[in-house]
Write an enzyme that holds these catalytic residues in place. Structure first.
Site, short mmCIF file in Angstrom:
data_model
loop_
_atom_site.label_atom_id
_atom_site.label_comp_id
_atom_site.label_asym_id
_atom_site.label_seq_id
_atom_site.Cartn_x
_atom_site.Cartn_y
_atom_site.Cartn_z
N PHE A 338 0.83 -1.20 0.00
CA PHE A 338 0.00 0.00 0.00
C PHE A 338 0.87 1.25 0.00
O PHE A 338 1.83 1.34 0.78
CB PHE A 338 -0.88 0.05 1.26
CG PHE A 338 -1.83 -1.10 1.42
CD1 PHE A 338 -3.14 -1.00 1.01
CD2 PHE A 338 -1.41 -2.28 2.03
CE1 PHE A 338 -4.02 -2.07 1.17
CE2 PHE A 338 -2.27 -3.35 2.20
CZ PHE A 338 -3.58 -3.24 1.76
N ASP A 339 0.54 2.19 -0.85
CA ASP A 339 1.12 3.52 -0.68
C ASP A 339 0.48 4.13 0.56
O ASP A 339 -0.68 3.84 0.87
CB ASP A 339 0.82 4.37 -1.91
CG ASP A 339 1.35 5.78 -1.76
OD1 ASP A 339 2.52 5.93 -1.40
OD2 ASP A 339 0.58 6.72 -2.00
N LYS A 340 1.22 4.95 1.26
CA LYS A 340 0.68 5.52 2.50
C LYS A 340 -0.28 6.67 2.22
O LYS A 340 -1.47 6.59 2.54
CB LYS A 340 1.80 6.01 3.42
CG LYS A 340 1.28 6.65 4.72
CD LYS A 340 2.41 7.17 5.58
CE LYS A 340 2.96 8.48 5.05
NZ LYS A 340 2.00 9.63 5.20
#
Length: 657
Positions: A338-340
């Site tokens: 996941f990108d933050k």
């Protein structure tokens, strides 16, 4: 609806009429034969059955033969012509009658699945009310050009994508994003549209095909009808049919060999019958029954029907899946990265704290930071601008503004060189840190903030702390993904490792990797897929595009507002809603189950009918009835996916509005 769609629908109706006519002619011919009215009349009626039942089969067979492929239409025609050649018109007639009605029903069922997608194109109205030269006029929607002022009255659909410039209302965006709750819309802030590179806030952006609520809105068109988000979605989903799953590709290769095997069995059956003393017509008839029993009609439709229904259902849920390949893979994912920012967090960072260093002037720092960040399109730049608005008076002009990807921005303000970015950016520029700077940065990191340092003329002046709160539903989503058997949930971030760890601890990812530039995320994705693991990368589809292309499946969030995300991702989540990811995985697994069920049905029917036909225990009528019946059963099984968990896309996850 396009002319092509109308034409195809008409084609299906004509095919169904021909199929019914073929069945009627066969029944009349059978009656004439049974009551012995006239043999010539019976043969003539069977010949009519050949015409009506074989018309579309001939067209299809010619096309497949030209492509170097021998498909089920070709095999059926050979069997029917063979029956006529030996004087058994009735057997050939029943074959073509039942085959044509079965094929027409298949087309009708497949058309129903495709209509689920094509009906999206009908959502946008054909007329639009525009205000030109101070007067309102109704024009065809396709005549609206970018920049036109469009008036949308209460309860009307938006004809084009646009930016709200006057009025307030709640808009039903479910046709595009799948959101069940209307979204409040308001005019864009004064002067906002004039900022270079600045994206329009979601609260001021509307999509073609969505439904206005109780208020009248005036919008400025940002795209014509052909370039709207709705039009792009329809085009991309329609084109996704060409992206075949690995199962489809495997079956395509299998079918080419399978047809040769069936032809060999038919030939052996015929020759064996002659060798054993069977009359030529009887041996040939038995061989034709074997040919029908073994034709791969059900096998050919088993996977495409399920994939098409699954893609259609996903589109209705606000999930644009580009074909069978990603749809099949999603349910097999073993690790997700996941990108933050904007994925696990709200993506709306706010300026939470400004720490001035010794000797710095607050006014000078804030004016310089505001000036250069105004010219940047990075989300953090927007947070700085919003946080400083109202604090400063006259805004100085910035010149020679340049962004350094993943680092920061630099520019000239009142003759001074201004840098705003990470501590690493300043180090790369040769600006020395100090104990005071290091202490301020460490303190903000420890509190989970993203840190930007402001330097003027090579001297650090202040440290800005920005906070991006985690999504309330992120922890629930991660818990559901673990329950679905996904064993490795990783967060990738460009933020400092301490910030990444703070966010990771609050939402419960397995591990967090911070300090990553776009190329660093690519490396981590490749590492995550070590050992042949199936991986997914979930991000915004723009900055994360390189990492998405390296993952088995790339999933873009909030893609309705991003043309780039729609084009680059394998799966586009049209709304900014991470809560739909567990449903996407459930749908993928349901599609894979239906594919397996369909394959079992198709192989089972062949495994039973072919031996019975070889042994002479099956007649042409029952064989074709069972054969075509199994194909219709497979289509019906796939169509169940069109209603898969309708209304329960968020089961187990409390949606964050």
């Amino acid at each position: 609806m396009s002319d092509g769609a109308h034409t195809h629908r008409g084609h299906v109706n004509v095919e169904l009429i021909f199929a019914i006519s073929a069945c009627a002619c066969y029944l009349l011919g059978l009656f004439a034969e049974l009551v012995r009215v006239d043999a010539v009349l019976a043969t003539a009626l069977f010949a009519c059955t050949y015409f009506f039942g074989g018309f579309f089969a001939v067209r299809s067979a010619v096309g497949s033969v030209r492509r170097g492929r021998f498909e089920v239409d070709f095999l059926m025609l050979i069997a029917a012509l063979g029956a006529a050649a030996i004087g058994r018109w009735a057997e050939g007639a029943v074959l073509l009658a039942l085959f044509s009605i079965g094929h027409a029903l298949e087309e009708h069922a497949m058309r129903r699945a495709k209509r689920s997608i094509e009906s999206l194109a009908d959502l946008a109205p054909t007329l639009a009310t525009v205000r030109r030269d101070g007067r309102e006029r109704v024009v065809p929607a396709e005549e609206v050009v970018v920049g036109d002022l469009v008036v949308v009255r209460p309860d009307a659909r938006f004809p084009v994508d646009g930016t709200v410039v006057a009025g307030r209302s709640a808009v039903d965006q479910s046709p595009i994003t799948g959101e069940s709750i209307p979204v409040e819309k308001q005019p864009i802030a004064e002067g906002e549209e004039a900022r270079p590179g600045r994206s329009v806030p979601p609260a001021s952006h509307v999509f073609a095909g969505t439904i206005n609520g109780p208020g009248l809105l005036e919008i400025v068109a940002t795209a014509n009808t052909g370039d709207s988000t709705l039009a792009r979605v329809v085009r991309l989903v329609q084109s996704s049919e060409g992206r075949r799953s690995s199962t489809q590709l495997l079956l395509d290769r299998f079918q080419r060999r399978y047809v040769l095997v069936i032809v060999a069995i038919v030939t052996v059956t015929f020759l064996a019958g002659l060798f054993l003393g069977e009359a030529f017509p009887d041996a040939f008839s038995r061989a034709m029954v074997v040919l029908v029993a073994g034709s791969p009609c059900a096998l050919a439709i088993a996977t495409p029907a399920a994939i098409l229904a699954g893609v259609s259902r996903a589109a209705r849920a606000g999930l644009l899946v580009k074909g069978g390949a990603p749809l099949e893979l999603i349910g097999r994912v073993q690790a997700i990265a996941f990108d933050k920012t904007g994925t696990l967090t709200q993506g709306k960072p706010v300026l939470a704290e400004t720490v001035l260093l010794a000797g710095a002037s607050r006014a000078m720092v804030e004016e310089a930071a505001f000036a250069v960040e105004t010219a940047s399109d990075h989300p953090l730049a927007g947070a700085v601008v919003r946080g400083l608005e109202g604090r400063i008076g006259a805004v100085p002009a910035a010149s020679d503004v340049r962004s350094v990807t993943g680092r920061g921005v630099r520019g000239m303000v009142d003759g001074r060189t201004v840098l705003v970015g990470s501590a690493r950016f300043l180090a790369d520029e040769g600006i020395a840190a100090s104990e005071e700077l290091d202490a301020a940065v460490a303190d903000l990191y420890a509190r989970g903030m993203t840190v930007l340092v402001v330097a003027i003329d090579a001297r650090p002046q202040a440290v800005l702390g920005l906070l991006d709160a985690p999504r309330a539903e992120a922890r629930e989503v991660l818990t559901m993904l673990r329950a679905q058997g996904i064993g490795d949930l990783v967060m990738l971030s460009g933020d400092n490792q301490r910030v990444a760890d703070a966010v990771a601890g609050s939402i419960g990812v397995d591990r967090a990797i911070g300090g990553l530039l776009p190329e660093g995320k690519v490396v981590e994705i490749e590492r995550l897929g070590t050992g042949g693991r199936t991986t997914a990368m979930l991000g915004d589809g723009v900055n994360d595009a390189p990492a998405m292309t390296r993952a088995s499946v790339g999933i873009a969030m909030g893609a309705a507002g991003s043309a780039v995300a729609l084009e680059t991702a394998d799966v586009a989540v049209m709304s900014d809603d991470i809560g739909r990811i567990p449903y996407l995985i459930r749908l993928s697994r349901a599609v894979n189950r239906v594919v397996r069920q369909n394959l079992v049905i198709s192989f089972a029917v062949v495994a039973v009918l072919v031996p019975l036909s070889v042994l002479g225990l099956a007649e042409m009528g029952p064989v074709i009835f069972i054969h075509e019946g199994s194909t219709v059963l497979i289509i019906a099984n796939a169509l169940r996916l069109l209603r898969y968990e309708a209304g329960n896309e968020h089961a187990g996850v409390v949606h964050e509005p």
